[in-house]
Design a protein around this motif. Structure first.
Motif, PDB file in Angstrom:
ATOM      1  N   THR A 157       7.071  -3.715   3.652  1.00 34.75           N
ATOM      2  CA  THR A 157       6.678  -5.082   4.010  1.00 34.75           C
ATOM      3  C   THR A 157       7.885  -6.009   4.019  1.00 34.75           C
ATOM      4  N   VAL A 158       8.721  -5.890   3.005  1.00 31.21           N
ATOM      5  CA  VAL A 158       9.942  -6.716   2.955  1.00 31.21           C
ATOM      6  C   VAL A 158      10.839  -6.393   4.149  1.00 31.21           C
ATOM      7  N   ALA A 159      10.957  -5.115   4.477  1.00 37.64           N
ATOM      8  CA  ALA A 159      11.788  -4.719   5.610  1.00 37.64           C
ATOM      9  C   ALA A 159      11.260  -5.323   6.910  1.00 37.64           C
ATOM     10  N   ALA A 160       9.947  -5.276   7.097  1.00 41.62           N
ATOM     11  CA  ALA A 160       9.352  -5.810   8.324  1.00 41.62           C
ATOM     12  C   ALA A 160       9.588  -7.306   8.449  1.00 41.62           C
ATOM     13  N   ILE A 161       9.437  -8.034   7.335  1.00 45.97           N
ATOM     14  CA  ILE A 161       9.588  -9.488   7.411  1.00 45.97           C
ATOM     15  C   ILE A 161      11.050  -9.876   7.608  1.00 45.97           C
ATOM     16  N   LEU A 162      11.973  -9.044   7.117  1.00 43.35           N
ATOM     17  CA  LEU A 162      13.390  -9.328   7.346  1.00 43.35           C
ATOM     18  C   LEU A 162      13.749  -9.174   8.818  1.00 43.35           C
ATOM     19  N   VAL A 163      13.127  -8.216   9.475  1.00 45.70           N
ATOM     20  CA  VAL A 163      13.368  -8.044  10.906  1.00 45.70           C
ATOM     21  C   VAL A 163      12.808  -9.243  11.686  1.00 45.70           C
ATOM     22  N   GLN A 164      11.682  -9.766  11.240  1.00 45.30           N
ATOM     23  CA  GLN A 164      11.014 -10.850  11.959  1.00 45.30           C
ATOM     24  C   GLN A 164      11.654 -12.221  11.739  1.00 45.30           C
ATOM     25  N   THR A 165      12.215 -12.445  10.543  1.00 46.41           N
ATOM     26  CA  THR A 165      12.565 -13.791  10.107  1.00 46.41           C
ATOM     27  C   THR A 165      14.060 -14.074  10.191  1.00 46.41           C
ATOM     28  N   MET A 213       4.034 -11.434   5.772  1.00 47.20           N
ATOM     29  CA  MET A 213       4.010 -10.307   4.851  1.00 47.20           C
ATOM     30  C   MET A 213       2.573  -9.869   4.565  1.00 47.20           C
ATOM     31  N   GLY A 214       1.671 -10.869   4.493  1.00 43.15           N
ATOM     32  CA  GLY A 214       0.269 -10.548   4.272  1.00 43.15           C
ATOM     33  C   GLY A 214      -0.369  -9.835   5.444  1.00 43.15           C
ATOM     34  N   VAL A 215       0.189 -10.000   6.629  1.00 48.02           N
ATOM     35  CA  VAL A 215      -0.307  -9.286   7.808  1.00 48.02           C
ATOM     36  C   VAL A 215       0.212  -7.851   7.820  1.00 48.02           C
ATOM     37  N   TYR A 216       1.483  -7.675   7.456  1.00 43.65           N
ATOM     38  CA  TYR A 216       2.087  -6.344   7.519  1.00 43.65           C
ATOM     39  C   TYR A 216       1.632  -5.430   6.389  1.00 43.65           C
ATOM     40  N   ALA A 217       1.408  -5.986   5.201  1.00 43.52           N
ATOM     41  CA  ALA A 217       1.125  -5.156   4.028  1.00 43.52           C
ATOM     42  C   ALA A 217      -0.086  -4.234   4.195  1.00 43.52           C
ATOM     43  N   PRO A 218      -1.250  -4.720   4.677  1.00 37.18           N
ATOM     44  CA  PRO A 218      -2.387  -3.793   4.823  1.00 37.18           C
ATOM     45  C   PRO A 218      -2.114  -2.659   5.806  1.00 37.18           C
ATOM     46  N   THR A 219      -1.403  -2.971   6.898  1.00 33.84           N
ATOM     47  CA  THR A 219      -1.087  -1.926   7.869  1.00 33.84           C
ATOM     48  C   THR A 219      -0.182  -0.859   7.254  1.00 33.84           C
ATOM     49  N   LEU A 220       0.783  -1.302   6.479  1.00 33.56           N
ATOM     50  CA  LEU A 220       1.658  -0.339   5.812  1.00 33.56           C
ATOM     51  C   LEU A 220       0.892   0.430   4.745  1.00 33.56           C
ATOM     52  N   GLY A 221      -0.124  -0.190   4.170  1.00 36.85           N
ATOM     53  CA  GLY A 221      -0.972   0.533   3.233  1.00 36.85           C
ATOM     54  C   GLY A 221      -1.709   1.676   3.914  1.00 36.85           C
ATOM     55  N   ILE A 222      -2.161   1.432   5.141  1.00 37.73           N
ATOM     56  CA  ILE A 222      -2.818   2.490   5.909  1.00 37.73           C
ATOM     57  C   ILE A 222      -1.832   3.601   6.249  1.00 37.73           C
ATOM     58  N   ILE A 223      -0.610   3.197   6.612  1.00 45.43           N
ATOM     59  CA  ILE A 223       0.417   4.204   6.891  1.00 45.43           C
ATOM     60  C   ILE A 223       0.665   5.066   5.652  1.00 45.43           C
ATOM     61  N   GLY A 224       0.729   4.407   4.486  1.00 41.26           N
ATOM     62  CA  GLY A 224       0.924   5.156   3.251  1.00 41.26           C
ATOM     63  C   GLY A 224      -0.225   6.120   2.976  1.00 41.26           C
TER      64      GLY A 224
END
Length: 246
Positions: A43-51, A149-160
């Motif tokens: 999640t942190v990685a995704a938000i760093l790419v976006q922000t 981050m709240g948008v990405y976290a559930p999706t990454l949870g599914i990936i996990g």
């Protein structure tokens, strides 16, 4: 200290841990280093790419507002504006120059300086509204970092969870490992959905509320400064600004 935020965090942890214990999963069911890496680090990685970097730094700085929002005292601000109004009527606008060193807020000090310099009321309004809009845009962008981050976290949870199930499928020949493997796979889903709905999205909403409150107070200050520049009666100024508090 914002007690409601602190109580909310404690209740969120209690709900998560208590629910796990009551359901029979135990505390060990909530711990998974692999899920942590996939969901939290991802999640942190995704938000760093976006922000942009400036926005991310601003987000880190305003994070403390969730528990310690900026001190707001509209009544004290109105009292200060009224005091300046009385001073201006007695001594003229230049009489306010001695007040400038006592103003800690850069926004308010800039507005008061323009009043002392004799700027036209519309010039004061235009300059301060531009600065206010710019600050609001920066702070809202920072608050949206946690929303993202709240948008990405559930999706990454599914990936996990999917990755965990893939590992389980490799051990189908050993039934003793299936139960533990499936439970561990769904821990990532808990991390993702829990982090989003118990922390990240509420934090974003809280920060947006703090930003909105700041903007509202500064709009009041703009009206007060313009009223002083126009030489309005302090009683009229008080009646106008009291509407912002109500």
């Amino acid at each position: 200290m914002d007690r409601l935020s602190l109580i909310g965090v404690v209740l969120a942890l209690a709900a998560l841990v208590g629910g796990s214990v009551l359901k029979g999963a135990g505390l060990s069911g909530l711990w998974s280093p692999a899920a942590f890496v996939i969901v939290i680090v991802g999640t942190v990685a995704a938000i760093l790419v976006q922000t942009p970097m400036a926005t991310f730094r601003r987000a880190v700085r305003i994070l403390r507002w969730v528990f310690r929002p900026p001190v707001r005292d509209p009544q004290a601000q109105i009292a200060r504006i009224l005091e300046w109004s009385h001073t201006a009527r007695r001594q003229g606008l230049l009489g306010l120059e001695s007040e400038l060193p006592n103003v800690a807020d850069e926004f308010l000090r800039k507005g008061l300086q323009m009043v002392v310099d004799g700027s036209e009321p519309e010039q004061i309004r235009h300059a301060l509204e531009i600065e206010l809009a710019s600050q609001q845009q920066r702070d809202l962008a920072a608050a949206r970092v946690f929303e993202g981050m709240g948008v990405y976290a559930p999706t990454l949870g599914i990936i996990g969870a999917v990755l965990g199930l893939m590992a389980v499928m490799k051990n189908l020949a050993d039934p003793s490992k299936l139960g533990h493997g499936i439970a561990a796979a769904f821990t990532a889903t808990i991390y993702g959905i829990g982090a989003a709905n118990l922390a990240l999205l509420p934090m974003s909403s809280k920060l947006k509320g703090v930003v909105a409150a700041q903007v509202h107070e500064r709009e009041m200050l703009i009206e007060g400064l313009i009223a002083i520049a126009q030489g309005e009666n302090p009683r009229i100024i008080e009646a106008r600004l009291s509407g912002y508090v109500a």
